[in-house]
Design a protein around this motif. Structure first.
Motif, PDB file in Angstrom:
ATOM      1  N   CYS A 144     -11.301  68.079  50.034  1.00  0.00           N
ATOM      2  CA  CYS A 144     -10.731  68.061  51.389  1.00  0.00           C
ATOM      3  C   CYS A 144     -10.894  66.697  52.047  1.00  0.00           C
ATOM      4  O   CYS A 144     -11.407  66.574  53.173  1.00  0.00           O
ATOM      5  N   SER A 145     -10.454  65.666  51.357  1.00  0.00           N
ATOM      6  CA  SER A 145     -10.468  64.311  51.896  1.00  0.00           C
ATOM      7  C   SER A 145      -9.155  63.640  51.530  1.00  0.00           C
ATOM      8  O   SER A 145      -8.535  63.992  50.516  1.00  0.00           O
ATOM      9  N   THR A 146      -8.737  62.697  52.348  1.00  0.00           N
ATOM     10  CA  THR A 146      -7.447  62.044  52.081  1.00  0.00           C
ATOM     11  C   THR A 146      -7.470  61.267  50.773  1.00  0.00           C
ATOM     12  O   THR A 146      -6.474  61.230  50.060  1.00  0.00           O
ATOM     13  N   SER A 147      -8.580  60.652  50.436  1.00  0.00           N
ATOM     14  CA  SER A 147      -8.636  59.842  49.215  1.00  0.00           C
ATOM     15  C   SER A 147      -8.481  60.705  47.962  1.00  0.00           C
ATOM     16  O   SER A 147      -7.722  60.361  47.048  1.00  0.00           O
ATOM     17  N   VAL A 148      -9.186  61.835  47.924  1.00  0.00           N
ATOM     18  CA  VAL A 148      -9.122  62.705  46.751  1.00  0.00           C
ATOM     19  C   VAL A 148      -7.766  63.407  46.667  1.00  0.00           C
ATOM     20  O   VAL A 148      -7.159  63.476  45.592  1.00  0.00           O
ATOM     21  N   LEU A 149      -7.280  63.906  47.795  1.00  0.00           N
ATOM     22  CA  LEU A 149      -5.976  64.568  47.784  1.00  0.00           C
ATOM     23  C   LEU A 149      -4.865  63.587  47.430  1.00  0.00           C
ATOM     24  O   LEU A 149      -3.933  63.923  46.695  1.00  0.00           O
ATOM     25  N   SER A 150      -4.959  62.354  47.923  1.00  0.00           N
ATOM     26  CA  SER A 150      -3.972  61.329  47.584  1.00  0.00           C
ATOM     27  C   SER A 150      -3.946  61.075  46.081  1.00  0.00           C
ATOM     28  O   SER A 150      -2.874  60.987  45.468  1.00  0.00           O
ATOM     29  N   ALA A 151      -5.124  60.977  45.474  1.00  0.00           N
ATOM     30  CA  ALA A 151      -5.211  60.759  44.028  1.00  0.00           C
ATOM     31  C   ALA A 151      -4.567  61.920  43.271  1.00  0.00           C
ATOM     32  O   ALA A 151      -3.785  61.713  42.330  1.00  0.00           O
ATOM     33  N   PHE A 152      -4.877  63.154  43.693  1.00  0.00           N
ATOM     34  CA  PHE A 152      -4.321  64.348  43.042  1.00  0.00           C
ATOM     35  C   PHE A 152      -2.798  64.340  43.107  1.00  0.00           C
ATOM     36  O   PHE A 152      -2.118  64.627  42.110  1.00  0.00           O
ATOM     37  N   LEU A 153      -2.256  64.004  44.272  1.00  0.00           N
ATOM     38  CA  LEU A 153      -0.796  63.998  44.455  1.00  0.00           C
ATOM     39  C   LEU A 153      -0.117  62.875  43.685  1.00  0.00           C
ATOM     40  O   LEU A 153       1.099  62.877  43.536  1.00  0.00           O
ATOM     41  N   GLN A 154      -0.906  61.916  43.204  1.00  0.00           N
ATOM     42  CA  GLN A 154      -0.365  60.842  42.373  1.00  0.00           C
ATOM     43  C   GLN A 154      -0.677  61.045  40.891  1.00  0.00           C
ATOM     44  O   GLN A 154      -0.463  60.160  40.075  1.00  0.00           O
ATOM     45  N   GLY A 155      -1.199  62.227  40.563  1.00  0.00           N
ATOM     46  CA  GLY A 155      -1.486  62.543  39.169  1.00  0.00           C
ATOM     47  C   GLY A 155      -2.745  61.904  38.642  1.00  0.00           C
ATOM     48  O   GLY A 155      -2.898  61.730  37.432  1.00  0.00           O
ATOM     49  N   GLN A 156      -3.669  61.582  39.533  1.00  0.00           N
ATOM     50  CA  GLN A 156      -4.911  60.918  39.134  1.00  0.00           C
ATOM     51  C   GLN A 156      -6.115  61.789  39.457  1.00  0.00           C
ATOM     52  O   GLN A 156      -6.059  62.649  40.335  1.00  0.00           O
ATOM     53  N   VAL A 157      -7.203  61.534  38.764  1.00  0.00           N
ATOM     54  CA  VAL A 157      -8.453  62.266  38.981  1.00  0.00           C
ATOM     55  C   VAL A 157      -9.544  61.278  39.355  1.00  0.00           C
ATOM     56  O   VAL A 157      -9.726  60.261  38.674  1.00  0.00           O
ATOM     57  N   THR A 158     -10.258  61.543  40.435  1.00  0.00           N
ATOM     58  CA  THR A 158     -11.364  60.684  40.861  1.00  0.00           C
ATOM     59  C   THR A 158     -12.685  61.241  40.336  1.00  0.00           C
ATOM     60  O   THR A 158     -12.738  62.359  39.806  1.00  0.00           O
ATOM     61  N   ALA A 159     -13.746  60.472  40.515  1.00  0.00           N
ATOM     62  CA  ALA A 159     -15.069  60.900  40.050  1.00  0.00           C
ATOM     63  C   ALA A 159     -15.545  62.142  40.784  1.00  0.00           C
ATOM     64  O   ALA A 159     -16.397  62.877  40.275  1.00  0.00           O
ATOM     65  N   ASP A 160     -14.996  62.401  41.979  1.00  0.00           N
ATOM     66  CA  ASP A 160     -15.401  63.569  42.777  1.00  0.00           C
ATOM     67  C   ASP A 160     -14.715  64.854  42.339  1.00  0.00           C
ATOM     68  O   ASP A 160     -15.033  65.929  42.850  1.00  0.00           O
ATOM     69  N   SER A 205     -13.243  67.785  39.574  1.00  0.00           N
ATOM     70  CA  SER A 205     -13.577  68.457  38.319  1.00  0.00           C
ATOM     71  C   SER A 205     -12.330  68.870  37.536  1.00  0.00           C
ATOM     72  O   SER A 205     -12.432  69.488  36.481  1.00  0.00           O
ATOM     73  N   ASP A 206     -11.161  68.513  38.052  1.00  0.00           N
ATOM     74  CA  ASP A 206      -9.909  68.928  37.411  1.00  0.00           C
ATOM     75  C   ASP A 206      -9.698  68.227  36.071  1.00  0.00           C
ATOM     76  O   ASP A 206     -10.150  67.094  35.857  1.00  0.00           O
ATOM     77  N   ASP A 207      -8.984  68.913  35.194  1.00  0.00           N
ATOM     78  CA  ASP A 207      -8.598  68.352  33.896  1.00  0.00           C
ATOM     79  C   ASP A 207      -7.566  67.255  34.143  1.00  0.00           C
ATOM     80  O   ASP A 207      -6.473  67.530  34.632  1.00  0.00           O
ATOM     81  N   PRO A 208      -7.865  65.996  33.787  1.00  0.00           N
ATOM     82  CA  PRO A 208      -6.920  64.901  34.053  1.00  0.00           C
ATOM     83  C   PRO A 208      -5.581  65.068  33.341  1.00  0.00           C
ATOM     84  O   PRO A 208      -4.547  64.619  33.849  1.00  0.00           O
ATOM     85  N   VAL A 209      -5.586  65.714  32.187  1.00  0.00           N
ATOM     86  CA  VAL A 209      -4.332  65.939  31.454  1.00  0.00           C
ATOM     87  C   VAL A 209      -3.441  66.897  32.240  1.00  0.00           C
ATOM     88  O   VAL A 209      -2.225  66.685  32.367  1.00  0.00           O
ATOM     89  N   LEU A 210      -4.029  67.949  32.800  1.00  0.00           N
ATOM     90  CA  LEU A 210      -3.259  68.910  33.591  1.00  0.00           C
ATOM     91  C   LEU A 210      -2.778  68.281  34.892  1.00  0.00           C
ATOM     92  O   LEU A 210      -1.636  68.508  35.318  1.00  0.00           O
ATOM     93  N   VAL A 211      -3.644  67.494  35.539  1.00  0.00           N
ATOM     94  CA  VAL A 211      -3.271  66.869  36.814  1.00  0.00           C
ATOM     95  C   VAL A 211      -2.085  65.944  36.619  1.00  0.00           C
ATOM     96  O   VAL A 211      -1.141  65.946  37.425  1.00  0.00           O
ATOM     97  N   ARG A 212      -2.114  65.146  35.572  1.00  0.00           N
ATOM     98  CA  ARG A 212      -1.000  64.235  35.298  1.00  0.00           C
ATOM     99  C   ARG A 212       0.279  65.016  35.000  1.00  0.00           C
ATOM    100  O   ARG A 212       1.367  64.654  35.461  1.00  0.00           O
ATOM    101  N   ALA A 213       0.143  66.106  34.262  1.00  0.00           N
ATOM    102  CA  ALA A 213       1.310  66.916  33.911  1.00  0.00           C
ATOM    103  C   ALA A 213       1.946  67.547  35.141  1.00  0.00           C
ATOM    104  O   ALA A 213       3.174  67.538  35.302  1.00  0.00           O
ATOM    105  N   VAL A 214       1.115  68.085  36.033  1.00  0.00           N
ATOM    106  CA  VAL A 214       1.640  68.718  37.248  1.00  0.00           C
ATOM    107  C   VAL A 214       2.353  67.691  38.113  1.00  0.00           C
ATOM    108  O   VAL A 214       3.400  67.976  38.712  1.00  0.00           O
ATOM    109  N   PHE A 215       1.792  66.499  38.195  1.00  0.00           N
ATOM    110  CA  PHE A 215       2.433  65.423  38.955  1.00  0.00           C
ATOM    111  C   PHE A 215       3.842  65.143  38.407  1.00  0.00           C
ATOM    112  O   PHE A 215       4.800  64.983  39.180  1.00  0.00           O
ATOM    113  N   GLU A 216       3.981  65.115  37.103  1.00  0.00           N
ATOM    114  CA  GLU A 216       5.289  64.863  36.496  1.00  0.00           C
ATOM    115  C   GLU A 216       6.261  66.009  36.756  1.00  0.00           C
ATOM    116  O   GLU A 216       7.467  65.795  36.914  1.00  0.00           O
TER     117      GLU A 216
END
Length: 266
Positions: free
Chosen positions: A148-164, A166-177
């Motif tokens: 619940c922070s702009t930095s983490v949500l921004s990363a998620f919406l760009q298909g990226q995973v931050t150190a904070d 726990s999401d699977d980076p492969v899934l996050v990138r796929a959903v972004f696409e």
């Protein structure tokens, strides 16, 4: 309704009706089917080459973990390759293909290699919906959530995973696409993904506006009452920004002290 009928027929085929129905369906989307199979095969070949190159880089040795991760990545990328075609075919047939089970989808389309598509696409949607629920119920959590922070949500919406995260980076990138994939009113999955993604984008815009407004107040606002209102707004929102909250509190304390000091002088 149409998907339920096809599902029933796929599991309990009628000797007269079902073969004719399957023939009509496959004939109508024949070009799309062939293109989907081609894209999935090409994606699989690319994943195999990447996995082989990585193994060669490590001296021909790979761990069980790396092997399983490469299979997971292949399933995800094949699903990303297949979904635009399945959505297009769903629109063309007015049939929600993604509402079928893996077995039913193979029977209806008459193609192999799509067994993981249904399960993986469901994982995409569950992940995004879980993040939406995390935001909606953040006030119920005893401790702040990093998402619940702009930095983490921004990363998620760009298909990226931050150190904070726990999401699977492969899934996050796929959903972004897939978030920008064509709309498909025939697909409940696509509609649900679009709604969830739009909610996250809306929350990001809302949080960004709130932070900008409160940053200005922390620097410029002279009214203690106004600052307290902003602090209350932040505390009752789904946004977590510890440093911004501390700055608002500091501004309130400084202004209060200044007022008290003036009163003592007078």
């Amino acid at each position: 309704m149409k998907a339920r009928v096809v599902s029933q027929l796929a599991n309990h085929p009628s000797q007269n009706v079902f073969p004719c129905l399957l023939s009509d369906i496959r004939k109508e989307v024949d070009a799309q089917l062939r293109q989907m199979q081609s894209d999935m095969e090409r994606t699989e070949e690319e994943c195999v080459r990447e996995a082989q190159a990585e193994m060669d880089r490590r001296g021909g040795v790979t761990s069980s973990r790396d092997y399983l991760l490469s299979l997971h990545k292949m399933d995800v990328e094949k699903t990303v390759a297949a979904l635009p075609h399945l959505l297009s075919m769903s629109s063309q047939l007015d049939l929600d293909l993604l509402s079928l089970s893996s077995k039913e989808l193979e029977v209806v389309l008459g193609v192999k290699g799509v067994e993981s598509v249904i399960g993986t696409s469901s994982s995409f949607l569950r992940m995004v919906q879980a993040r939406c629920e995390e935001i909606r119920h953040s006030s119920d959590s005893p401790s702040p959530t990093s998402f619940c922070s702009t930095s983490v949500l921004s990363a998620f919406l760009q298909g990226q995973v931050t150190a904070d995260m726990s999401d699977d980076p492969v899934l996050v990138r796929a959903v972004f696409e897939l978030a920008s994939a064509q709309a498909c009113s025939a697909s409940k999955w696509r509609t649900s993904l679009a709604e969830s993604w739009a909610f996250l984008e809306h929350m990001y815009s809302r949080w960004t506006e709130m932070e900008e407004r409160m940053e200005r107040a922390a620097n410029e606002e002279e009214s203690v009452d106004k600052l307290k209102e902003l602090l209350s707004e932040l505390d009752h929102s789904s946004l977590t920004n510890v440093s911004l909250r501390a700055r608002l509190v500091s501004r309130i304390v400084d202004l209060t002290r200044a007022v008290v000091g003036k009163d003592l002088v007078m």
